[in-house]
Design a protein around this motif. Structure first.
Motif, short mmCIF file in Angstrom:
data_model
loop_
_atom_site.label_atom_id
_atom_site.label_comp_id
_atom_site.label_asym_id
_atom_site.label_seq_id
_atom_site.Cartn_x
_atom_site.Cartn_y
_atom_site.Cartn_z
N ARG A 29 0.87 -1.18 0.00
CA ARG A 29 0.00 0.00 0.00
C ARG A 29 0.90 1.23 0.00
NH1 ARG A 29 -3.48 0.71 4.54
NH2 ARG A 29 -1.72 0.02 5.77
N VAL A 30 0.45 2.28 -0.63
CA VAL A 30 1.26 3.48 -0.78
C VAL A 30 0.66 4.62 0.04
CG1 VAL A 30 2.08 5.20 -2.44
CG2 VAL A 30 2.06 2.79 -3.06
N LEU A 31 1.53 5.33 0.73
CA LEU A 31 1.15 6.54 1.46
C LEU A 31 1.85 7.72 0.79
CD1 LEU A 31 0.16 8.28 3.89
CD2 LEU A 31 2.24 7.56 5.07
N VAL A 32 1.08 8.71 0.42
CA VAL A 32 1.62 9.94 -0.15
C VAL A 32 1.23 11.07 0.79
CG1 VAL A 32 1.60 11.50 -2.13
CG2 VAL A 32 1.33 9.04 -2.48
N THR A 33 2.21 11.84 1.26
CA THR A 33 1.89 12.95 2.15
C THR A 33 1.83 14.26 1.37
OG1 THR A 33 4.14 13.65 2.72
CG2 THR A 33 3.20 11.80 3.98
N SER A 34 1.10 15.18 1.92
CA SER A 34 1.18 16.56 1.44
C SER A 34 2.51 17.13 1.92
CB SER A 34 0.04 17.38 2.02
OG SER A 34 -1.19 16.95 1.50
N GLY A 35 2.92 18.20 1.30
CA GLY A 35 4.14 18.87 1.76
C GLY A 35 3.93 19.40 3.16
N GLN A 36 4.90 19.13 4.03
CA GLN A 36 4.84 19.58 5.41
C GLN A 36 5.72 20.80 5.58
OE1 GLN A 36 2.67 18.09 7.73
NE2 GLN A 36 2.03 17.32 5.73
N LEU A 37 5.16 21.83 6.16
CA LEU A 37 5.90 23.06 6.44
C LEU A 37 6.37 23.06 7.88
CD1 LEU A 37 3.42 25.38 4.59
CD2 LEU A 37 5.79 24.97 3.90
N GLY A 38 7.23 23.97 8.22
CA GLY A 38 7.76 24.07 9.58
C GLY A 38 6.78 24.74 10.53
N LEU A 39 5.56 24.28 10.55
CA LEU A 39 4.50 24.82 11.39
C LEU A 39 4.27 23.88 12.57
CD1 LEU A 39 2.32 27.04 11.65
CD2 LEU A 39 0.82 25.54 10.32
N GLN B 42 13.05 24.41 11.07
CA GLN B 42 11.80 24.17 10.35
C GLN B 42 11.76 22.75 9.79
OE1 GLN B 42 10.40 27.11 7.56
NE2 GLN B 42 10.99 28.80 8.92
N ALA B 43 12.88 22.27 9.28
CA ALA B 43 12.93 20.91 8.75
C ALA B 43 12.67 19.88 9.84
CB ALA B 43 14.26 20.65 8.05
N ARG B 44 13.17 20.13 11.05
CA ARG B 44 12.90 19.21 12.16
C ARG B 44 11.39 19.13 12.43
NH1 ARG B 44 17.66 21.51 14.64
NH2 ARG B 44 16.32 22.85 15.90
N VAL B 45 10.69 20.25 12.33
CA VAL B 45 9.23 20.25 12.49
C VAL B 45 8.59 19.47 11.34
CG1 VAL B 45 7.14 21.67 12.56
CG2 VAL B 45 9.19 22.39 13.82
N CYS B 46 9.06 19.69 10.13
CA CYS B 46 8.54 18.95 8.97
C CYS B 46 8.68 17.45 9.19
CB CYS B 46 9.29 19.34 7.69
SG CYS B 46 9.09 21.04 7.13
N PHE B 47 9.84 17.01 9.64
CA PHE B 47 10.07 15.58 9.85
C PHE B 47 9.26 15.05 11.03
CE2 PHE B 47 13.95 16.42 7.27
CZ PHE B 47 13.62 15.55 6.23
N ALA B 48 9.05 15.85 12.06
CA ALA B 48 8.17 15.43 13.16
C ALA B 48 6.74 15.25 12.65
CB ALA B 48 8.23 16.45 14.29
N ASN B 49 6.31 16.15 11.77
CA ASN B 49 4.98 16.01 11.17
C ASN B 49 4.90 14.72 10.34
OD1 ASN B 49 4.31 18.47 12.31
ND2 ASN B 49 4.43 19.61 10.39
N LEU B 50 5.95 14.45 9.57
CA LEU B 50 5.97 13.21 8.79
C LEU B 50 5.93 11.99 9.70
CD1 LEU B 50 8.49 14.06 5.93
CD2 LEU B 50 5.99 13.91 5.79
N ASP B 51 6.65 12.01 10.82
CA ASP B 51 6.59 10.91 11.79
C ASP B 51 5.15 10.68 12.24
OD1 ASP B 51 9.29 10.13 11.90
OD2 ASP B 51 9.75 11.55 13.51
N ALA B 52 4.42 11.76 12.53
CA ALA B 52 3.03 11.63 12.99
C ALA B 52 2.13 11.04 11.91
CB ALA B 52 2.51 12.99 13.44
N ILE B 53 2.32 11.47 10.68
CA ILE B 53 1.51 10.95 9.56
C ILE B 53 1.83 9.48 9.34
CG2 ILE B 53 1.07 11.12 7.08
CD1 ILE B 53 1.77 14.18 7.42
#
Length: 134
Positions: A27-37, A50-61
């Motif tokens: 199965r494939v997961l495609v994320t939207s672009g994550q910003l440093g929010l 900001q990239a650390r926030v982006c990667f934390a968001n990706l971890d959550a997704i």
């Protein structure tokens, strides 16, 4: 996941693979672009923060989908200037540090994002464990 780094071409510049193959039927997961929010609505200063926030968001997704960093096949990242590349790459390499196999990765310089304080955006493509859904 199988990394592809053919001997006949120059090796990757950093911690990424030239290509990645996943199992058939994944199965494939495609994320939207994550910003440093951050969750509180704040935006840290600088590309690495900001990239650390982006990667934390990706971890959550990824976690929401039952996956983890090791399931990521590809990262696409965007920075608003060449001077932001090193900060982004430091955060990316730290995020990938514990992985034996790393994803393919592309980094592009873009004119900007929806708000001027954003300097990094990251999106991912992952193959989820468990194969095809019913």
């Amino acid at each position: 996941m199988q990394m592809l780094d053919p001997a006949g071409i120059a090796p990757p510049f950093a911690r990424y693979a030239h290509g990645v193959v996943t199992d058939p039927g994944a199965r494939v997961l495609v994320t939207s672009g994550q910003l440093g929010l951050a969750p509180d609505g704040s935006v840290p200063e600088g590309a690495e923060a900001q990239a650390r926030v982006c990667f934390a968001n990706l971890d959550a997704i990824l976690a929401e989908a039952g996956a983890a960093r090791g399931h990521v096949l590809r990262l696409n990242a965007y920075v608003t200037g060449r001077h932001h590349m090193a900060g982004y790459m430091a955060a990316r390499d730290a995020w990938l540090a514990d992985l034996a196999q790393v994803p393919a990765s592309t980094l592009m310089i873009v004119a900007g994002f929806t708000r001027p304080e954003f300097v990094v955006e990251v999106e991912a493509l992952a193959a989820l464990p468990g194969g095809a859904s019913s």
